[in-house]
Design a protein around this motif. Sequence first.
Motif, PDB file in Angstrom:
ATOM      1  N   ARG A   1     -68.590 -37.225 -27.180  1.00 10.56           N
ATOM      2  CA  ARG A   1     -67.317 -37.756 -27.675  1.00 10.56           C
ATOM      3  C   ARG A   1     -67.174 -37.653 -29.188  1.00 10.56           C
ATOM      4  N   GLU A   2     -68.236 -37.982 -29.902  1.00 10.82           N
ATOM      5  CA  GLU A   2     -68.161 -37.977 -31.362  1.00 10.82           C
ATOM      6  C   GLU A   2     -67.867 -36.586 -31.913  1.00 10.82           C
ATOM      7  N   ASP A   3     -68.321 -35.558 -31.198  1.00 14.84           N
ATOM      8  CA  ASP A   3     -68.066 -34.187 -31.645  1.00 14.84           C
ATOM      9  C   ASP A   3     -66.591 -33.809 -31.497  1.00 14.84           C
ATOM     10  N   PHE A   4     -65.898 -34.486 -30.581  1.00 15.09           N
ATOM     11  CA  PHE A   4     -64.489 -34.176 -30.341  1.00 15.09           C
ATOM     12  C   PHE A   4     -63.543 -35.087 -31.122  1.00 15.09           C
ATOM     13  N   MET A   5     -64.073 -36.156 -31.705  1.00 21.71           N
ATOM     14  CA  MET A   5     -63.218 -37.118 -32.391  1.00 21.71           C
ATOM     15  C   MET A   5     -62.463 -36.496 -33.566  1.00 21.71           C
ATOM     16  N   GLU A   6     -63.101 -35.577 -34.275  1.00 18.60           N
ATOM     17  CA  GLU A   6     -62.421 -34.929 -35.402  1.00 18.60           C
ATOM     18  C   GLU A   6     -61.202 -34.148 -34.911  1.00 18.60           C
ATOM     19  N   GLN A   7     -61.386 -33.424 -33.802  1.00 16.33           N
ATOM     20  CA  GLN A   7     -60.278 -32.662 -33.213  1.00 16.33           C
ATOM     21  C   GLN A   7     -59.146 -33.597 -32.800  1.00 16.33           C
ATOM     22  N   TRP A   8     -59.478 -34.676 -32.113  1.00 13.41           N
ATOM     23  CA  TRP A   8     -58.449 -35.606 -31.643  1.00 13.41           C
ATOM     24  C   TRP A   8     -57.755 -36.306 -32.807  1.00 13.41           C
ATOM     25  N   THR A   9     -58.523 -36.648 -33.836  1.00 11.21           N
ATOM     26  CA  THR A   9     -57.936 -37.316 -34.998  1.00 11.21           C
ATOM     27  C   THR A   9     -56.926 -36.407 -35.689  1.00 11.21           C
ATOM     28  N   GLU A  10     -57.254 -35.125 -35.777  1.00  9.60           N
ATOM     29  CA  GLU A  10     -56.319 -34.159 -36.360  1.00  9.60           C
ATOM     30  C   GLU A  10     -55.064 -34.029 -35.497  1.00  9.60           C
ATOM     31  N   GLN A  11     -55.262 -34.016 -34.181  1.00  6.52           N
ATOM     32  CA  GLN A  11     -54.126 -33.880 -33.268  1.00  6.52           C
ATOM     33  C   GLN A  11     -53.191 -35.086 -33.338  1.00  6.52           C
ATOM     34  N   LEU A  12     -53.752 -36.246 -33.658  1.00  8.55           N
ATOM     35  CA  LEU A  12     -52.918 -37.446 -33.796  1.00  8.55           C
ATOM     36  C   LEU A  12     -51.879 -37.282 -34.901  1.00  8.55           C
ATOM     37  N   GLN A  13     -52.197 -36.446 -35.884  1.00  5.95           N
ATOM     38  CA  GLN A  13     -51.291 -36.228 -37.011  1.00  5.95           C
ATOM     39  C   GLN A  13     -50.361 -35.034 -36.788  1.00  5.95           C
TER      40      GLN A  13
END
Length: 227
Positions: free
Chosen positions: A152-164
């Motif tokens: 999960r932690e490896d994907f959090m950066e991707q998801w955080t970017e997608q939130l924006q």
Amino acid sequence: MSMLENEKYKGDALLQKSYTVDFLTKKRTQNKGEIQMFYVEDDHDAIISKRIWECVQLEIKRRKKYLEEHGTNSYSHRPERNPFASKIICGDCNKVFARKGWRSSTGVDRKVWQCSERYKVKGVMGCTNRHVEEETLIKAYLMAWNALVENREDFMEQWTEQLQSNNLLEGYRAEKFIEYTDGAEPLTEMDTDFMLKTLDHIKVFEDGTLLVVFLDGTEIECKNEEE
């Protein structure tokens, strides 16, 4: 789909969608540009938020493109009986796989998936891609989802970017995947409802590779070891 596309659900109103063509008979007809229409924002209390309504419009467009790209006319047909319908894609011709019921020489019934282009013309082999067992698809989905949860932690950066992202649907997907994976335990068996919320499709390749693609855009590769 017309109900889902109705702007009234988000509190807006489009006036003069239809108009009276005969005041004696009170006959009305759809306005196709003959007279001016007026769009009123915040006309009444919304049933759903504007954000969700806009996400629905993007999802409708996404599904339409998906159907055209993969040569099918149904995005999800009787998912309670056939949850993988239209979600298994051929890695060779990019068309959908269809489920078949096979019975072995020992009388064992099997559910297998085969490219819909394989025998599109009766008696003539089209696409030569391999078939795949439904149990293998289930295992691939579970394996891929659990890999996503465990990393999960490896994907959090991707998801955080997608939130924006300016794409509201992309942001919504990221938000849901953050929610789904937060404190999640590995799946040990198929949960059809959850699968439908998370899986976009599984692409099947001739060499046995299965590419599991989630609705947030994440792709996880699995290997089909079945004979």
